[in-house]
Design an enzyme around this catalytic site. Sequence first.
Site, PDB file in Angstrom:
ATOM      1  N   PRO A 121     -41.357 -41.125  23.934  1.00  0.00           N
ATOM      2  CA  PRO A 121     -41.349 -40.053  22.934  1.00  0.00           C
ATOM      3  C   PRO A 121     -42.533 -39.105  23.146  1.00  0.00           C
ATOM      4  O   PRO A 121     -43.643 -39.562  23.454  1.00  0.00           O
ATOM      5  CB  PRO A 121     -41.469 -40.792  21.598  1.00  0.00           C
ATOM      6  CG  PRO A 121     -41.732 -42.218  21.908  1.00  0.00           C
ATOM      7  CD  PRO A 121     -41.505 -42.463  23.362  1.00  0.00           C
ATOM      8  N   VAL A 122     -42.291 -37.793  23.006  1.00  0.00           N
ATOM      9  CA  VAL A 122     -43.344 -36.781  23.235  1.00  0.00           C
ATOM     10  C   VAL A 122     -44.370 -36.832  22.094  1.00  0.00           C
ATOM     11  O   VAL A 122     -44.009 -36.985  20.927  1.00  0.00           O
ATOM     12  CB  VAL A 122     -42.708 -35.363  23.309  1.00  0.00           C
ATOM     13  CG1 VAL A 122     -43.785 -34.279  23.422  1.00  0.00           C
ATOM     14  CG2 VAL A 122     -41.742 -35.278  24.475  1.00  0.00           C
TER      15      VAL A 122
ATOM     16  N   LEU B 103     -48.136 -42.414  23.972  1.00  0.00           N
ATOM     17  CA  LEU B 103     -47.712 -43.327  25.049  1.00  0.00           C
ATOM     18  C   LEU B 103     -47.841 -42.686  26.427  1.00  0.00           C
ATOM     19  O   LEU B 103     -47.302 -43.183  27.408  1.00  0.00           O
ATOM     20  CB  LEU B 103     -46.269 -43.789  24.815  1.00  0.00           C
ATOM     21  CG  LEU B 103     -46.024 -44.610  23.550  1.00  0.00           C
ATOM     22  CD1 LEU B 103     -44.569 -45.035  23.445  1.00  0.00           C
ATOM     23  CD2 LEU B 103     -46.921 -45.852  23.506  1.00  0.00           C
ATOM     24  N   GLY B 104     -48.521 -41.551  26.486  1.00  0.00           N
ATOM     25  CA  GLY B 104     -48.786 -40.948  27.799  1.00  0.00           C
ATOM     26  C   GLY B 104     -47.633 -40.145  28.354  1.00  0.00           C
ATOM     27  O   GLY B 104     -47.476 -40.036  29.580  1.00  0.00           O
TER      28      GLY B 104
ATOM     29  N   SER C  36     -47.233 -36.910  28.397  1.00  0.00           N
ATOM     30  CA  SER C  36     -47.648 -35.723  29.154  1.00  0.00           C
ATOM     31  C   SER C  36     -48.181 -36.116  30.532  1.00  0.00           C
ATOM     32  O   SER C  36     -47.886 -35.441  31.532  1.00  0.00           O
ATOM     33  CB  SER C  36     -48.649 -34.878  28.378  1.00  0.00           C
ATOM     34  OG  SER C  36     -49.683 -35.661  27.882  1.00  0.00           O
ATOM     35  N   ALA C  37     -48.936 -37.214  30.601  1.00  0.00           N
ATOM     36  CA  ALA C  37     -49.427 -37.656  31.917  1.00  0.00           C
ATOM     37  C   ALA C  37     -48.252 -38.045  32.807  1.00  0.00           C
ATOM     38  O   ALA C  37     -48.207 -37.700  33.996  1.00  0.00           O
ATOM     39  CB  ALA C  37     -50.380 -38.835  31.759  1.00  0.00           C
ATOM     40  N   ALA C  38     -47.282 -38.764  32.231  1.00  0.00           N
ATOM     41  CA  ALA C  38     -46.148 -39.238  33.042  1.00  0.00           C
ATOM     42  C   ALA C  38     -45.343 -38.057  33.594  1.00  0.00           C
ATOM     43  O   ALA C  38     -44.970 -38.051  34.773  1.00  0.00           O
ATOM     44  CB  ALA C  38     -45.265 -40.161  32.213  1.00  0.00           C
TER      45      ALA C  38
ATOM     46  N   ASP D  52     -55.160 -41.383  31.510  1.00  0.00           N
ATOM     47  CA  ASP D  52     -53.697 -41.398  31.414  1.00  0.00           C
ATOM     48  C   ASP D  52     -53.052 -41.066  32.763  1.00  0.00           C
ATOM     49  O   ASP D  52     -52.094 -41.724  33.188  1.00  0.00           O
ATOM     50  CB  ASP D  52     -53.210 -40.393  30.359  1.00  0.00           C
ATOM     51  CG  ASP D  52     -53.677 -40.745  28.948  1.00  0.00           C
ATOM     52  OD1 ASP D  52     -54.668 -41.476  28.814  1.00  0.00           O
ATOM     53  OD2 ASP D  52     -53.057 -40.272  27.983  1.00  0.00           O
TER      54      ASP D  52
HETATM   55  C1  MEV Z   1     -55.097 -39.871  24.800  1.00  0.00           C
HETATM   56  O1  MEV Z   1     -53.998 -40.631  25.316  1.00  0.00           O
HETATM   57  C2  MEV Z   1     -56.381 -40.612  24.999  1.00  0.00           C
HETATM   58  C3  MEV Z   1     -57.641 -39.853  24.572  1.00  0.00           C
HETATM   59  O2  MEV Z   1     -58.747 -40.725  24.879  1.00  0.00           O
HETATM   60  C4  MEV Z   1     -57.804 -38.541  25.309  1.00  0.00           C
HETATM   61  C5  MEV Z   1     -58.124 -38.709  26.789  1.00  0.00           C
HETATM   62  O3  MEV Z   1     -58.555 -39.767  27.236  1.00  0.00           O
HETATM   63  O4  MEV Z   1     -57.976 -37.700  27.487  1.00  0.00           O
HETATM   64  C6  MEV Z   1     -57.666 -39.598  23.077  1.00  0.00           C
END
Ligand code: MEV
Length: 302
Positions: A87-88, A92-93, A95-97, A138
């Site tokens: 889910p956006v 749960l990451g 955007s990184a994924a 992430d």
């Molecule tokens: C976000 O998934 C995690 C944070 O620590 C931001 C980051 O590490 O960039 C809040």
Amino acid sequence: MITCSAPGKVYLFGEHAVVYGQSAICCAIDLRTRVQVAKHDSIIIESVLGTTGLDLEVHPYVSRVIEKMKGYEDIEGIRIQIDSELPVGSGLGSSAAVTVATIQALNQLYSCGLQLDDIANMGHAIEREVQGNASPTDTYVSTMGGVVLIPERRKLKDLDCQIVVGNTGKFSSTKELVSNVAKLRQEFPAIIDPILTNIGKMAHIAEEHVNSNDYETVGKLMNVNQGLLDSIGVGGAELSALVYAARNAGAISAKITGAGGGGCIVALTSKTNANAVAQAIKETGAEAILTRNTNEGVRLEP
Ligand code: MEV
């Protein structure tokens, strides 16, 4: 046509503190984002967020990947289709994924020769551009998979327990929450800095307990980490309800994962108790997701 996928993640320790150079333990999970790319006569990006061209508002991560990859290859037209189990804006990451999977898909399509470290670094640069301040966590974990101590980039032993995620369904903006913590830190450096330092210390203490499958100790420390996250203002009533529902149902530990504010909690459970914890989360009205740690980072799909 090329399809690549990359995993999401949960934090056992260290979100927010890791932005200030403290250590974190982050774990790739078996929920993935798939990105399909094919050469086309214009730029089209399709996802649950809509269908756009290069668009820094709707598709900020993917649009920036395309711009960066233009430094390697003359990309005039490309069709990108995104399909995600994550889910956006849920912590749960997602955007990184999507960033990492898109970089690898274009890397493969145009044979740019990027290695995994290059992908993680480019992903981090893009997250910094979009979020203002982002740690490498992430994007690194999504690229490499596994359970990783950051910033040391040390892989720990895979988790031999169940992970249950509870999703409040409330969108959470990482950029906003990171900026709120920065403001609090500016206002009360003498209070907030030691809290962040202690979160980092917990990650270090927990490392050997993750490696020896001592989840009782890992869980105790995760619960302390939860208290410290609450103290820096990234908790909330919905998140607390899920944390206590999971703990009362016998979870080894339960805490916020990711930026907080909304989004998700992560609970560690024994394999036999996972369904009971998921059920308790569902009874609060939230979504429960049973998942596990994965060692597979970004990959080319058949
Ligand atoms: C976000 O998934 C995690 C944070 O620590 C931001 C980051 O590490 O960039 C809040």
